[in-house]
Design an enzyme around this catalytic site. Structure first.
Site, PDB file in Angstrom:
ATOM      1  N   LYS A 107     -12.046   1.382  -2.345  1.00 21.92           N
ATOM      2  CA  LYS A 107     -10.950   2.083  -3.246  1.00 21.92           C
ATOM      3  C   LYS A 107     -11.570   1.978  -4.519  1.00 21.92           C
ATOM      4  O   LYS A 107     -12.261   2.838  -4.812  1.00 21.92           O
ATOM      5  CB  LYS A 107      -9.828   1.198  -2.818  1.00 21.92           C
ATOM      6  CG  LYS A 107      -9.131   1.294  -1.263  1.00 21.92           C
ATOM      7  CD  LYS A 107      -8.097   0.499  -1.179  1.00 21.92           C
ATOM      8  CE  LYS A 107      -7.559   0.763   0.432  1.00 21.92           C
ATOM      9  NZ  LYS A 107      -8.166   1.026   1.425  1.00 21.92           N
ATOM     10  N   HIS A 163      -5.537  -3.149  -2.808  1.00 20.92           N
ATOM     11  CA  HIS A 163      -5.311  -1.853  -4.123  1.00 20.92           C
ATOM     12  C   HIS A 163      -5.035  -2.766  -5.340  1.00 20.92           C
ATOM     13  O   HIS A 163      -4.783  -2.016  -6.270  1.00 20.92           O
ATOM     14  CB  HIS A 163      -3.864  -1.150  -3.610  1.00 20.92           C
ATOM     15  CG  HIS A 163      -4.050  -0.502  -2.407  1.00 20.92           C
ATOM     16  ND1 HIS A 163      -4.486   0.818  -2.312  1.00 20.92           N
ATOM     17  CD2 HIS A 163      -3.790  -0.899  -1.343  1.00 20.92           C
ATOM     18  CE1 HIS A 163      -4.472   1.202  -1.001  1.00 20.92           C
ATOM     19  NE2 HIS A 163      -3.850   0.106  -0.159  1.00 20.92           N
ATOM     20  N   SER A 165       0.874  -1.267  -0.066  1.00 18.72           N
ATOM     21  CA  SER A 165       0.022   0.093  -0.095  1.00 18.72           C
ATOM     22  C   SER A 165       0.868   1.293  -0.065  1.00 18.72           C
ATOM     23  O   SER A 165       0.275   2.319  -0.731  1.00 18.72           O
ATOM     24  CB  SER A 165      -0.825   0.102   1.200  1.00 18.72           C
ATOM     25  OG  SER A 165      -0.041  -0.047   2.380  1.00 18.72           O
TER      26      SER A 165
HETATM   27  C1  LIG Z   1      -3.501  -3.066   2.287  1.00 21.94           C
HETATM   28  C2  LIG Z   1      -4.631  -2.515   2.705  1.00 21.94           C
HETATM   29  N1  LIG Z   1      -5.400  -3.532   3.460  1.00 21.94           N
HETATM   30  C3  LIG Z   1      -6.432  -2.991   4.212  1.00 21.94           C
HETATM   31  C4  LIG Z   1      -6.863  -1.834   4.334  1.00 21.94           C
HETATM   32  C5  LIG Z   1      -8.226  -1.506   5.186  1.00 21.94           C
HETATM   33  O1  LIG Z   1      -9.341  -1.306   4.065  1.00 21.94           O
HETATM   34  P1  LIG Z   1     -10.399  -0.362   4.721  1.00 21.94           P
HETATM   35  O2  LIG Z   1     -10.238   1.023   4.235  1.00 21.94           O
HETATM   36  O3  LIG Z   1     -11.647  -0.806   3.834  1.00 21.94           O
HETATM   37  O4  LIG Z   1     -10.821  -0.477   6.045  1.00 21.94           O
HETATM   38  C6  LIG Z   1      -6.214  -0.763   3.519  1.00 21.94           C
HETATM   39  C7  LIG Z   1      -6.748   0.489   3.433  1.00 21.94           C
HETATM   40  O5  LIG Z   1      -6.067   1.611   3.606  1.00 21.94           O
HETATM   41  C8  LIG Z   1      -5.012  -0.956   2.869  1.00 21.94           C
HETATM   42  O6  LIG Z   1      -4.291  -0.301   2.349  1.00 21.94           O
END
Ligand SMILES: Cc1ncc(COP(=O)(O)O)c(C=O)c1O
Length: 404
Positions: free
Chosen positions: A250, A219, A191
């Site tokens: 996203k 992502h 991320s």
């Molecule tokens: C790699 C990753 N996993 C999980 C999440 C969490 O997802 P959510 O925003 O739906 O809680 C994010 C969010 O920023 C992320 O970047």
């Protein structure tokens, strides 16, 4: 004054001094590339709305129709009375997106990716009488790390962290591990770095050492693969060892997340995943709109938007070279520029803000110490002119900002 309030003042002052204090900025306008904050117009290169669907008229209409047909609230958790038939329909659709990648696949819908990750890890670590060996990629997202922390709190885990892309080191520990239940956990698209996990090799290791492989494709879903089904479609891999997490806040332009796995694993989660069991199901109206979003993603519009995003990524990569800053190599919408100190990252973010760009500084603990950065995110909705303008502005700033 209570001790806690006094202490908070002291600790916030330390965060200020270390340039680590975070703040909230409220956006006046809908999510998009051109937004306003406090009346000031900014070009945003920081949202995860990779396909530009977060303000799409069809999704606005679907959310409104969903509310009319199914109501706004679910009323309860999934296992009490909050699970509506539209949640079933959504889960069936989500499962179909991974049916080429996971045999006997079933999907479970969650309110957020954070909840999906902590649910999956805590529930998986309860399988069997022995402790689960978890192998976690060093740059995994905070929600995976927190899931592991919770699982360790249950007393059910031995943790091994492996360095970014260091598969030989991972194999060394796997080879010597006699635990019957092993779980490899990784971001699909990292991320904060934007690169892809080596999922083919991770699956080979999972097969060889009898481990499960959990991939958080927050992502990748919507963005990767011909139909936007994510990293598993993109890499054409298939295994009943895979636990796939996709998020829907996203590229899908709404909110929520899902886990796809072999139906037995989902049956286990329904019994053991506490954040799933003890939390109100998200709105059925949202589930209705998400069905619409997935049909946009897999259809012609999605294919056009993914092609447009790829073009934008190429335009950006061809348009900038830096002498001092480190543009991390990435072929995804996440395009980081590592500048080093927190101070430089903040200074740069402020300078960009003055020039009309919104790209926040990303600092520890989100990224390792000394690796503060701008995390530029591209969207299919950016125009050529917007991207070329950013390339020019950043090249000028690199030459003109004093270096710390
Ligand atoms: C790699 C990753 N996993 C999980 C999440 C969490 O997802 P959510 O925003 O739906 O809680 C994010 C969010 O920023 C992320 O970047």
């Amino acid at each position: 004054m209570p001790f806690a309030l006094d202490q908070i003042d002291t600790e916030l002052a330390i965060l200020d001094r270390e340039q680590l204090r975070r703040s909230i900025r409220s956006v006046d306008t809908p999510c998009g590339t051109e937004i306003q904050i406090g009346g000031k117009a900014l070009l945003a290169f920081c949202s995860n709305d990779y396909l530009g669907l977060a303000n799409h008229p069809e999704l606005i209409a679907a959310l409104s129709e969903g509310a009319t047909r199914f109501g706004t609230g679910s009323g309860a958790s999934h296992l009490i009375s909050g699970h509506h038939i539209i949640h079933d329909e959504l889960e069936a659709k989500l499962a179909s997106t991974q049916s080429g990648a996971i045999p006997n696949v079933r999907a479970l819908f969650f309110s957020t990716g954070y909840l999906a990750n902590i649910s999956a890890i805590t529930a998986l670590s309860l399988i069997g009488k022995d402790k689960t060996s978890i192998y976690s990629a060093a740059l995994n997202h905070a929600s995976l790390i927190d899931g592991i922390r919770l699982a360790r709190g249950q007393g059910s885990v031995n943790l091994h962290v492996f360095d970014h892309h260091h598969l030989a080191a991972l194999e060394d520990i796997l080879r010597d591990d006699s635990a019957p239940h092993k779980l490899i956990v990784t971001d699909g698209v990292f991320s904060m770095d934007g690169d892809l996990a080596p999922v083919q090799e991770l699956l080979r290791l999972a097969n060889q050492y009898d481990a499960l492989l959990m991939i958080d494709d927050a992502h990748g879903f919507g963005v990767l693969g011909k139909h936007g089904y994510g990293l598993l479609e993109d890499q054409t891999i298939c295994s009943d060892r895979i636990i796939y997490i996709g998020t829907l806040g996203k590229a899908a332009g709404l909110n929520g997340a899902f886990v796809c796995a072999h139906e037995k694993i989902i049956a286990w989660f329904i019994q053991k995943a506490r954040p799933y069991i003890y939390s109100t199901a998200s709105s059925p109206a949202l589930a209705f709109a998400l069905l619409r979003s997935i049909s946009l993603i897999e259809g012609n519009l999605g294919q056009e938007l993914r092609a447009r995003l790829q073009r934008n990524i190429k335009l950006w990569k061809d348009g900038v070279t830096f002498t001092h800053w480190n543009r991390l190599e990435s072929n995804t919408a996440i395009q980081p520029i590592v500048v080093g100190s927190n101070e430089t990252a903040l200074q740069l973010a402020r300078a960009l803000d003055q020039l009309g760009y919104w790209i926040p500084a990303i600092r520890p603990p989100t990224v390792p110490k000394g690796m503060a950065r701008l995390r530029i995110t591209l969207s299919a909705a950016h125009s050529d002119e917007q991207i070329q303008g950013l390339c020019k502005v950043l090249s000028d700033l690199e030459q003109n900002l004093p270096r710390s």
